[in-house]
Scaffold this motif. Structure first.
Motif, PDB file in Angstrom:
ATOM      1  N   LYS A 330      10.618  -0.121   5.059  1.00 51.47           N
ATOM      2  CA  LYS A 330      10.085  -1.175   4.550  1.00 51.47           C
ATOM      3  C   LYS A 330       9.544  -2.292   5.462  1.00 51.47           C
ATOM      4  CE  LYS A 330      12.866  -0.750   0.267  1.00 51.47           C
ATOM      5  NZ  LYS A 330      11.717  -0.393  -0.624  1.00 51.47           N
ATOM      6  N   PHE A 331       8.431  -2.869   5.193  1.00 49.56           N
ATOM      7  CA  PHE A 331       7.767  -3.763   6.358  1.00 49.56           C
ATOM      8  C   PHE A 331       6.737  -4.641   5.532  1.00 49.56           C
ATOM      9  CE2 PHE A 331       4.705  -5.152   9.391  1.00 49.56           C
ATOM     10  CZ  PHE A 331       5.554  -5.629  10.404  1.00 49.56           C
ATOM     11  N   THR A 339      -0.884 -11.719   2.804  1.00 49.22           N
ATOM     12  CA  THR A 339      -0.083 -10.414   3.424  1.00 49.22           C
ATOM     13  C   THR A 339      -1.032  -9.556   4.173  1.00 49.22           C
ATOM     14  OG1 THR A 339       1.308 -10.285   1.330  1.00 49.22           O
ATOM     15  CG2 THR A 339       0.822  -8.445   2.754  1.00 49.22           C
ATOM     16  N   VAL A 340      -0.625  -9.470   5.406  1.00 50.64           N
ATOM     17  CA  VAL A 340      -1.690  -8.890   6.448  1.00 50.64           C
ATOM     18  C   VAL A 340      -1.241  -7.302   6.509  1.00 50.64           C
ATOM     19  CG1 VAL A 340      -2.390  -8.834   9.098  1.00 50.64           C
ATOM     20  CG2 VAL A 340      -1.685 -10.985   7.933  1.00 50.64           C
ATOM     21  N   HIS A 341      -0.088  -6.918   6.560  1.00 52.42           N
ATOM     22  CA  HIS A 341       0.232  -5.459   6.715  1.00 52.42           C
ATOM     23  C   HIS A 341       1.496  -5.328   5.845  1.00 52.42           C
ATOM     24  CE1 HIS A 341      -2.518  -3.986   9.409  1.00 52.42           C
ATOM     25  NE2 HIS A 341      -2.362  -5.004  10.385  1.00 52.42           N
ATOM     26  N   LYS A 342       1.644  -4.072   4.787  1.00 53.85           N
ATOM     27  CA  LYS A 342       2.712  -4.179   3.893  1.00 53.85           C
ATOM     28  C   LYS A 342       2.910  -2.786   3.491  1.00 53.85           C
ATOM     29  CE  LYS A 342       4.239  -5.902  -0.416  1.00 53.85           C
ATOM     30  NZ  LYS A 342       3.980  -4.590  -1.534  1.00 53.85           N
ATOM     31  N   PHE A 343       4.311  -2.322   3.749  1.00 54.49           N
ATOM     32  CA  PHE A 343       4.518  -1.056   2.933  1.00 54.49           C
ATOM     33  C   PHE A 343       6.049  -1.424   2.651  1.00 54.49           C
ATOM     34  CE2 PHE A 343       6.558   2.989   2.351  1.00 54.49           C
ATOM     35  CZ  PHE A 343       5.551   3.568   1.584  1.00 54.49           C
ATOM     36  N   LYS A 350       0.523   1.901  -2.544  1.00 50.04           N
ATOM     37  CA  LYS A 350      -0.101   3.361  -2.514  1.00 50.04           C
ATOM     38  C   LYS A 350      -1.206   3.268  -1.563  1.00 50.04           C
ATOM     39  CE  LYS A 350       1.152   4.458  -7.253  1.00 50.04           C
ATOM     40  NZ  LYS A 350       0.750   4.767  -8.403  1.00 50.04           N
ATOM     41  N   GLY A 351      -1.592   4.648  -0.895  1.00 48.70           N
ATOM     42  CA  GLY A 351      -2.662   4.625   0.028  1.00 48.70           C
ATOM     43  C   GLY A 351      -2.245   4.520   1.514  1.00 48.70           C
ATOM     44  N   GLU A 357       1.245   1.057   8.473  1.00 47.93           N
ATOM     45  CA  GLU A 357       1.371  -0.434   8.607  1.00 47.93           C
ATOM     46  C   GLU A 357       2.077  -1.073   9.792  1.00 47.93           C
ATOM     47  OE1 GLU A 357      -0.345  -2.214   6.391  1.00 47.93           O
ATOM     48  OE2 GLU A 357      -0.861  -0.247   5.504  1.00 47.93           O
ATOM     49  N   VAL A 358       2.998  -0.108  10.162  1.00 47.17           N
ATOM     50  CA  VAL A 358       3.785  -0.642  11.646  1.00 47.17           C
ATOM     51  C   VAL A 358       3.079  -0.524  12.682  1.00 47.17           C
ATOM     52  CG1 VAL A 358       5.829  -0.369  12.841  1.00 47.17           C
ATOM     53  CG2 VAL A 358       6.086  -0.594  10.465  1.00 47.17           C
ATOM     54  N   ILE A 359       2.313   0.542  12.879  1.00 49.35           N
ATOM     55  CA  ILE A 359       1.427   0.994  13.869  1.00 49.35           C
ATOM     56  C   ILE A 359       0.371  -0.062  14.007  1.00 49.35           C
ATOM     57  CG2 ILE A 359      -0.208   2.663  14.970  1.00 49.35           C
ATOM     58  CD1 ILE A 359       1.970   4.700  14.030  1.00 49.35           C
TER      59      ILE A 359
END
Length: 448
Positions: A330-331, A339-343, A350-351, A357-359
């Motif tokens: 999770k990140f 929110t800029v990047h999120k999983f 989804k998607g 997201e981390v890369i």
């Protein structure tokens, strides 16, 4: 150990002389790049749930050979021995009986042919066995939390340094990309000046209060208790037979440190990595409010950052320009309230994926980073590489010591209900606190 057994000195001497050379697998089953004499001979000490996972990982590696297992429970050690023999036998296409099984770890450590050991016993044994292992010339992969108390953390660290051995603390989150990137974002000021951190994990440990059960046949209960008090046997601590769950010895102060030294040893470790305090630690510990509180204890660092034990997302780091939330798989990066990047939840996010997201975060915000942290792709690989290069691994014993000391300090505040000041250089109380909290009463010969 009972008085009817031999002394430690005579035991090790006789064991070393009695051990025969292990059966070596035919070289045809190994890759051409892996010469038989270049393989690392491994021993496993404590083969319950955690080390079963480690064992499976190492059994699949051509660069190592498992030659011994040890456990005070007959069922567990014989099961582990059979697993090793069956695996290598299948690989070789012939019967294999080269793995030895021991009840007493000292007998395993006496073997000169064993290069390194993986230790995954209950917490109260970590320091004693770790010290014995490095003094016996073995490199070590030692499960977190590093030790049962502060005194043991300092003593084990010194023993490792004096021996020149490699010691990897099993804080494998340091070898996961989402945690490294989160720490690098903090180190490079992407979310501004850090103000607060929250870490989420369970409760501190209560004192042992379990009823006595009939002894488990084939279990050396006296040796299981070892440095700790000889408590009445209960299967909650050492389950009967081969088990597939994590036993509840963690939930006793005598043998563990609750979730503070379990998951806390993971999440506090990442928080301190992000803060860059691996060589120091907090300067103050603030007790939680309310009698018998199980959340709310705080660690305060020299730069003013306050880390609070709460129920939350894992590790949450808040700065003047944004915030980072990270947990296993999770990140989330938030900047300026957006929110800029999120999983964080695959049912919601989804998607996309964690890797994506981390890369993307790394490419966008860390391309020209001035601070780059040690990048390990796999915790076991990192340890094995350190054994070959003799360079310290990503979670060296000193890192494990700083982390576990912070966990112990937090537990002290819960157990005592008091706040105190800490000297992270001298590793002792600066104001308040009781020196007896730094160690424990040891039983019999098992003194650290």
């Amino acid at each position: 150990m009972s008085h009817s057994q031999p002394s430690r000195r005579s035991f090790i001497k006789s064991a070393a002389g009695a051990v025969a050379a292990p059966f070596i697998l035919p070289s045809r089953i190994w890759s051409a790049e892996t010469a038989p004499n270049s393989r690392i001979n491994l021993g496993f000490i404590g083969v319950g749930k955690m080390n079963s996972g480690h064992l499976g990982n190492f059994l699949g590696r051509e660069s190592v050979q498992v030659v011994a297992v040890c456990d005070v429970d007959t069922n567990r050690r014989e099961n582990a021995k059979k697993r090793v023999d069956d695996t290598y036998g299948k690989q070789a296409g012939t019967e294999y009986k080269g793995c030895s099984a021991y009840n007493d770890f000292r007998e395993l450590l006496a073997r000169k042919d064993i290069d390194a050991v993986v230790i995954a016993t209950p917490d109260h044994w970590h320091a004693y066995i770790g010290i014995a292992a490095v003094r016996a010339g073995k490199d070590v992969y030692g499960e977190k939390p590093l030790t049962h108390n502060v005194h043991e953390a300092l003593t084990l660290t010194k023993a490792v340094r004096d021996s020149g051995r490699i010691f990897q603390t099993g804080s494998q989150q340091r070898s996961s990309k989402e945690f490294r990137v989160a720490a690098e974002l903090v180190r490079n000021g992407v979310i501004g000046d850090i103000k607060t951190i929250t870490t989420s994990f369970g409760d501190p440990a209560p004192v042992y209060n379990l009823p006595e059960e009939a002894a488990e046949p084939g279990l050396d209960w006296d040796l299981w208790c070892g440095p700790g008090p000889l408590k009445p046997y209960n299967s909650i601590l050492s389950p009967r037979g081969v088990h597939t769950h994590f036993p509840k010895w963690r939930d006793t102060r005598e043998f563990g440190g609750g979730m503070i030294t379990d998951w806390g040893a993971h999440h506090i470790d990442i928080a301190q990595w992000a803060l860059g305090v691996d060589e120091s630690g907090p300067v103050e510990v603030r007790a939680a409010q309310g009698k018998d509180a199980k959340r709310g204890a705080q660690l305060v660092y020299a730069n003013g950052v306050v880390l609070t034990h709460e129920t939350g997302k894992g590790v949450s780091i808040y700065g003047t320009e944004g915030e980072i939330h990270v947990n296993r798989g999770k990140f989330e990066l938030i900047l300026g309230g957006k929110t800029v990047h999120k999983f964080f939840d695959k049912a919601v996010d989804k998607g996309t994926s964690l890797d994506r997201e981390v890369i993307l975060t790394e490419r966008e915000f860390l391309k020209d980073a001035k601070v780059k942290l040690y990048d390990s792709k796999n915790h076991h690989d990192d340890w094995l590489n350190s054994i070959k290069t003799r360079e310290r691994p990503i979670c060296d014993v000193a890192v494990g010591a700083t982390t576990v000391i912070s966990c112990h300090l937090m537990n002290m505040s819960y157990y005592s209900g008091t706040s105190f000041k800490w000297n992270p250089t001298e590793r002792t109380f600066a104001e308040g606190g009781d020196p007896k909290w730094l160690t424990r009463d040891y039983r019999g010969e098992w003194v650290v």
